[in-house]
Design a protein around this motif. Structure first.
Motif, mmCIF file in Angstrom:
data_model
loop_
_atom_site.group_PDB
_atom_site.id
_atom_site.type_symbol
_atom_site.label_atom_id
_atom_site.label_comp_id
_atom_site.label_asym_id
_atom_site.label_seq_id
_atom_site.Cartn_x
_atom_site.Cartn_y
_atom_site.Cartn_z
ATOM 1 N N GLY A 198 -23.214 59.591 -78.733
ATOM 2 C CA GLY A 198 -23.848 60.498 -80.330
ATOM 3 C C GLY A 198 -24.207 59.527 -81.157
ATOM 4 N N TYR A 199 -25.558 60.021 -81.773
ATOM 5 C CA TYR A 199 -25.592 59.035 -83.133
ATOM 6 C C TYR A 199 -26.384 59.948 -84.591
ATOM 7 C CZ TYR A 199 -29.143 59.926 -79.793
ATOM 8 O OH TYR A 199 -30.197 60.844 -79.266
ATOM 9 N N LEU A 200 -26.730 59.806 -85.257
ATOM 10 C CA LEU A 200 -27.610 60.644 -86.153
ATOM 11 C C LEU A 200 -29.207 60.092 -86.350
ATOM 12 C CD1 LEU A 200 -26.583 60.852 -90.010
ATOM 13 C CD2 LEU A 200 -28.813 60.730 -89.445
ATOM 14 N N GLU A 201 -29.940 61.083 -86.504
ATOM 15 C CA GLU A 201 -31.155 60.417 -86.667
ATOM 16 C C GLU A 201 -31.687 60.990 -87.735
ATOM 17 O OE1 GLU A 201 -32.989 61.981 -82.437
ATOM 18 O OE2 GLU A 201 -33.055 63.586 -84.166
ATOM 19 N N THR A 202 -32.414 59.775 -88.529
ATOM 20 C CA THR A 202 -32.937 59.488 -89.918
ATOM 21 C C THR A 202 -34.278 59.982 -89.467
ATOM 22 O OG1 THR A 202 -31.611 57.627 -89.634
ATOM 23 C CG2 THR A 202 -33.393 57.863 -91.361
ATOM 24 N N THR A 203 -34.483 61.236 -90.444
ATOM 25 C CA THR A 203 -36.017 61.912 -90.726
ATOM 26 C C THR A 203 -36.808 61.591 -91.483
ATOM 27 O OG1 THR A 203 -34.906 63.162 -92.042
ATOM 28 C CG2 THR A 203 -34.396 64.356 -90.169
ATOM 29 N N ALA A 204 -37.044 60.698 -92.265
ATOM 30 C CA ALA A 204 -37.409 59.773 -93.058
ATOM 31 C C ALA A 204 -36.751 59.106 -94.170
ATOM 32 C CB ALA A 204 -38.069 61.211 -94.013
ATOM 33 N N LEU B 54 -28.089 55.341 -97.110
ATOM 34 C CA LEU B 54 -28.556 55.398 -96.371
ATOM 35 C C LEU B 54 -26.776 56.668 -95.109
ATOM 36 C CD1 LEU B 54 -29.219 52.521 -94.660
ATOM 37 C CD2 LEU B 54 -30.713 53.433 -94.538
ATOM 38 N N PRO B 55 -27.815 57.631 -94.753
ATOM 39 C CA PRO B 55 -26.681 58.357 -94.109
ATOM 40 C C PRO B 55 -26.778 57.833 -92.724
ATOM 41 C CG PRO B 55 -28.980 59.634 -94.462
ATOM 42 C CD PRO B 55 -29.016 58.424 -94.859
ATOM 43 N N THR B 56 -25.501 58.013 -93.157
ATOM 44 C CA THR B 56 -24.724 57.065 -91.092
ATOM 45 C C THR B 56 -23.691 57.946 -90.383
ATOM 46 O OG1 THR B 56 -24.636 55.627 -92.503
ATOM 47 C CG2 THR B 56 -23.085 55.563 -90.943
ATOM 48 N N PHE B 57 -23.739 57.488 -89.068
ATOM 49 C CA PHE B 57 -22.845 58.782 -88.228
ATOM 50 C C PHE B 57 -21.639 58.268 -88.522
ATOM 51 C CE2 PHE B 57 -21.128 58.438 -84.010
ATOM 52 C CZ PHE B 57 -21.360 59.533 -83.644
ATOM 53 N N PRO B 58 -20.664 58.972 -88.492
ATOM 54 C CA PRO B 58 -20.851 60.272 -88.123
ATOM 55 C C PRO B 58 -21.125 61.005 -89.989
ATOM 56 C CG PRO B 58 -18.585 60.418 -87.823
ATOM 57 C CD PRO B 58 -18.844 58.834 -88.041
ATOM 58 N N ALA C 4 -33.159 58.167 -94.972
ATOM 59 C CA ALA C 4 -32.768 56.547 -96.169
ATOM 60 C C ALA C 4 -33.027 56.689 -97.234
ATOM 61 C CB ALA C 4 -33.425 55.945 -95.199
ATOM 62 N N GLU C 5 -33.138 56.370 -98.383
ATOM 63 C CA GLU C 5 -33.333 56.655 -99.394
ATOM 64 C C GLU C 5 -33.047 55.665 -100.499
ATOM 65 O OE1 GLU C 5 -32.384 60.115 -102.371
ATOM 66 O OE2 GLU C 5 -31.588 61.460 -100.615
ATOM 67 N N LEU C 6 -34.342 55.039 -100.535
ATOM 68 C CA LEU C 6 -34.416 54.152 -101.825
ATOM 69 C C LEU C 6 -34.231 54.646 -103.192
ATOM 70 C CD1 LEU C 6 -34.033 51.087 -102.101
ATOM 71 C CD2 LEU C 6 -37.165 51.053 -101.629
ATOM 72 N N ILE D 112 -32.191 55.777 -85.686
ATOM 73 C CA ILE D 112 -31.362 56.714 -84.832
ATOM 74 C C ILE D 112 -30.178 55.427 -85.866
ATOM 75 C CG2 ILE D 112 -31.987 57.954 -82.408
ATOM 76 C CD1 ILE D 112 -29.959 55.309 -81.485
ATOM 77 N N ASP D 113 -29.192 56.019 -86.114
ATOM 78 C CA ASP D 113 -27.657 55.167 -86.979
ATOM 79 C C ASP D 113 -26.851 55.706 -85.824
ATOM 80 O OD1 ASP D 113 -27.258 54.368 -89.693
ATOM 81 O OD2 ASP D 113 -25.392 55.430 -88.469
ATOM 82 N N ILE D 114 -26.596 54.654 -85.523
ATOM 83 C CA ILE D 114 -25.302 54.106 -84.905
ATOM 84 C C ILE D 114 -24.182 53.796 -85.013
ATOM 85 C CG2 ILE D 114 -26.460 52.957 -82.104
ATOM 86 C CD1 ILE D 114 -24.715 54.557 -80.963
ATOM 87 N N PRO D 115 -23.457 53.012 -84.970
ATOM 88 C CA PRO D 115 -22.081 51.800 -85.077
ATOM 89 C C PRO D 115 -22.245 50.636 -84.460
ATOM 90 C CG PRO D 115 -20.515 53.263 -85.160
ATOM 91 C CD PRO D 115 -21.938 54.186 -84.456
#
Ligand SMILES: Cc1cc2nc3c(=O)[nH]c(=O)nc-3n(C[C@H](O)[C@H](O)[C@H](O)COP(=O)(O)OP(=O)(O)OC[C@H]3O[C@@H](n4cnc5c(N)ncnc54)[C@H](O)[C@@H]3O)c2cc1C
Length: 414
Positions: A71-77, A215-219, A202-204, A102-105
């Motif tokens: 499982g992972y999280l997809e970063t859209t923008a 950063l939205p991070t898994f899970p 992801a936001e700055l 993607i975001d995965i540990p």
């Protein structure tokens, strides 16, 4: 586990670069030992963002099913807000290929590589620190190690790969000097539960010369990084955790509640010193550096793991060919890596050039500098050029060698 006294390729450092290289070489039937000083994979927090080119590469290498299973999280923008206004959004879905980062540990990623490497010709030794190199007649012939409470021992190899990260011991012991360039800021980071309804971009978030990377991070976390003046962590701690929470909420008021509820002490934070390292010479006879050991970059756009993975796919066929060509037991000469070094330095300098530009923009603090920065980014936002600029830096995978793609089919089928 019995420790082999000799091997074809001895990889020092079992991070993303070392673990992946170990897996790809083992799949080609090459004897490989990966040596990792930590005792387990639950390492200090490291980069969890895997840039889109790496995602493409890992699918080609057959790791898609294992990634999906974990499982992972997809970063859209990626979006940028400055002084409360949205100034730039780059939609990752608009790049050619449309693969999303993607975001995965990192421990999970390394575990996936190690799982794929399981075979008699592959050893991954935990809790084993490299303390020196074996040198004979000007060539590197192996390395010296120590395990907790044990005697020093050596492993001889036809090639030693220094994949031991930003403070590389191998680099130092081989006499390969690094030009360390500190950035104007350091970083403190922490994780929060992701508030309901938070998006996957992801936001700055920038307020004059202070900023947050969110950063939205898994899970279901948010990973937040906050810039500090160089060596400013001690001063920040003196002011207390409450003042730190207030500072975060002042930059991004949406974080007021999550930081009050979940950022309770400094133990919840991690510190990152930010610098880039340029290494002129990456090789000696019998030795090559890869990953952060040869090129440390800043966290902007999460490129460290990407560079490491692209290093590995580029160097794997070069190592295999050199071992096949050379005499049995013979040392791999430095010159076989000339093409590898040239290709990888070009990629690294593109990334670093872009990161330096961003670093300079983020350091603006005068009212005029801040206003011009906002104008520049909001103008860029209106131009399709922004996709060309970003794509050049973050969206180009290195081709995967046909042998590694072929080996991937066996992995997917197993
Ligand atoms: C806080 C933080 C956040 C980051 N965020 C991101 C991100 O989101 N995305 C991204 O792409 N990059 C990110 N990075 C950068 C990324 O982590 C690195 O670029 C990447 O891990 C490099 O991989 P590597 O295998 O070359 O080195 P490392 O991951 O550093 O691995 C080196 C390994 O060598 C081992 N080692 C060191 N010395 C010895 C020794 N003497 N003997 C044996 N073993 C040794 C270490 O224990 C380590 O496991 C971040 C880095 C940090 C510190």
């Amino acid at each position: 586990m019995t420790i082999p006294a000799e091997t074809d390729v001895l990889i020092v450092g079992g991070g993303p670069a070392g673990a992946l290289l170990g897996a790809l070489l083992a799949r080609r039937g090459i004897d490989v030992v990966v040596v990792e000083k930590q005792h387990h994979l639950d390492r200090d927090f490291r980069g969890e963002t895997l840039a889109a080119p790496s995602v493409v590469t890992l699918h080609k290498l057959g790791f898609g099913p294992a990634l999906a299973e974990h499982g992972y999280l997809e970063t859209t923008a990626v979006s940028m807000r400055m002084e409360g206004r949205e100034v730039l959004t780059v939609d990752y879905g608009r790049f050619a290929g449309r693969t999303l980062p993607i975001d995965i540990p990192q421990p999970a990623l390394i575990g996936i590589f190690n799982e794929a490497a399981r075979r008699p010709n592959h050893h991954y030794l935990f809790g084993t620190g490299c303390t020196g190199l074996l040198e004979e007649d000007g060539a590197i012939k192996g390395a010296v190690f120590k395990q907790q409470g044990g005697e020093r021992f050596t492993i001889r190899a036809r090639l030693v790969v220094g994949a031991d990260g930003r403070f590389s011991k191998v680099r130092k012991e081989a006499g390969l000097s690094a030009h360390i360039q500190p950035m104007e800021r350091d970083f403190v980071s922490f994780k929060l539960p992701r508030p309901a309804g938070w998006g996957n971009a992801a936001e700055l978030v920038v307020d004059r010369d202070r900023h947050l990377v969110v950063l939205p991070t898994f899970p279901d976390f948010l990973r937040v990084g906050h810039n500090l003046p160089k060596r400013g962590f001690g001063e920040l701690r003196k002011r207390g955790i409450e003042a730190f929470r207030d500072g975060i909420a002042a930059i991004d008021p949406r974080l007021r509640r999550p930081v009050d509820e979940h950022l309770l002490s400094w133990d919840d934070t991690g510190f990152l010193e930010i610098f880039t390292a340029e290494v002129d010479q990456w090789t000696r006879d019998g030795l090559v550096l890869i990953g952060d050991a040869s090129h440390t970059c800043t966290p902007i756009l999460g490129q460290g793991v990407n560079l490491a993975i692209q290093d590995v796919v580029t160097i794997t066929p070069v190592i295999a060919a050199a071992l096949a060509r050379g005499a049995r037991g013979g040392t791999v000469p430095a010159h076989v890596f000339d093409g590898f070094v040239a290709t990888r330095k070009a990629h690294k300098s593109k990334v670093t050039g872009f990161q330096r530009m961003q670093e300079a923009a983020l350091a603006q603090h005068t009212p005029l500098g801040v206003a011009l920065r906002r104008l520049r980014f909001s103008t860029l936002n209106k131009l399709p050029l922004k996709y060309v600029m970003f794509e050049k830096v973050i969206s180009v995978p290195h081709p995967v060698d046909p042998v590694d793609e072929q080996n991937a089919k066996a992995l997917v089928a197993s």
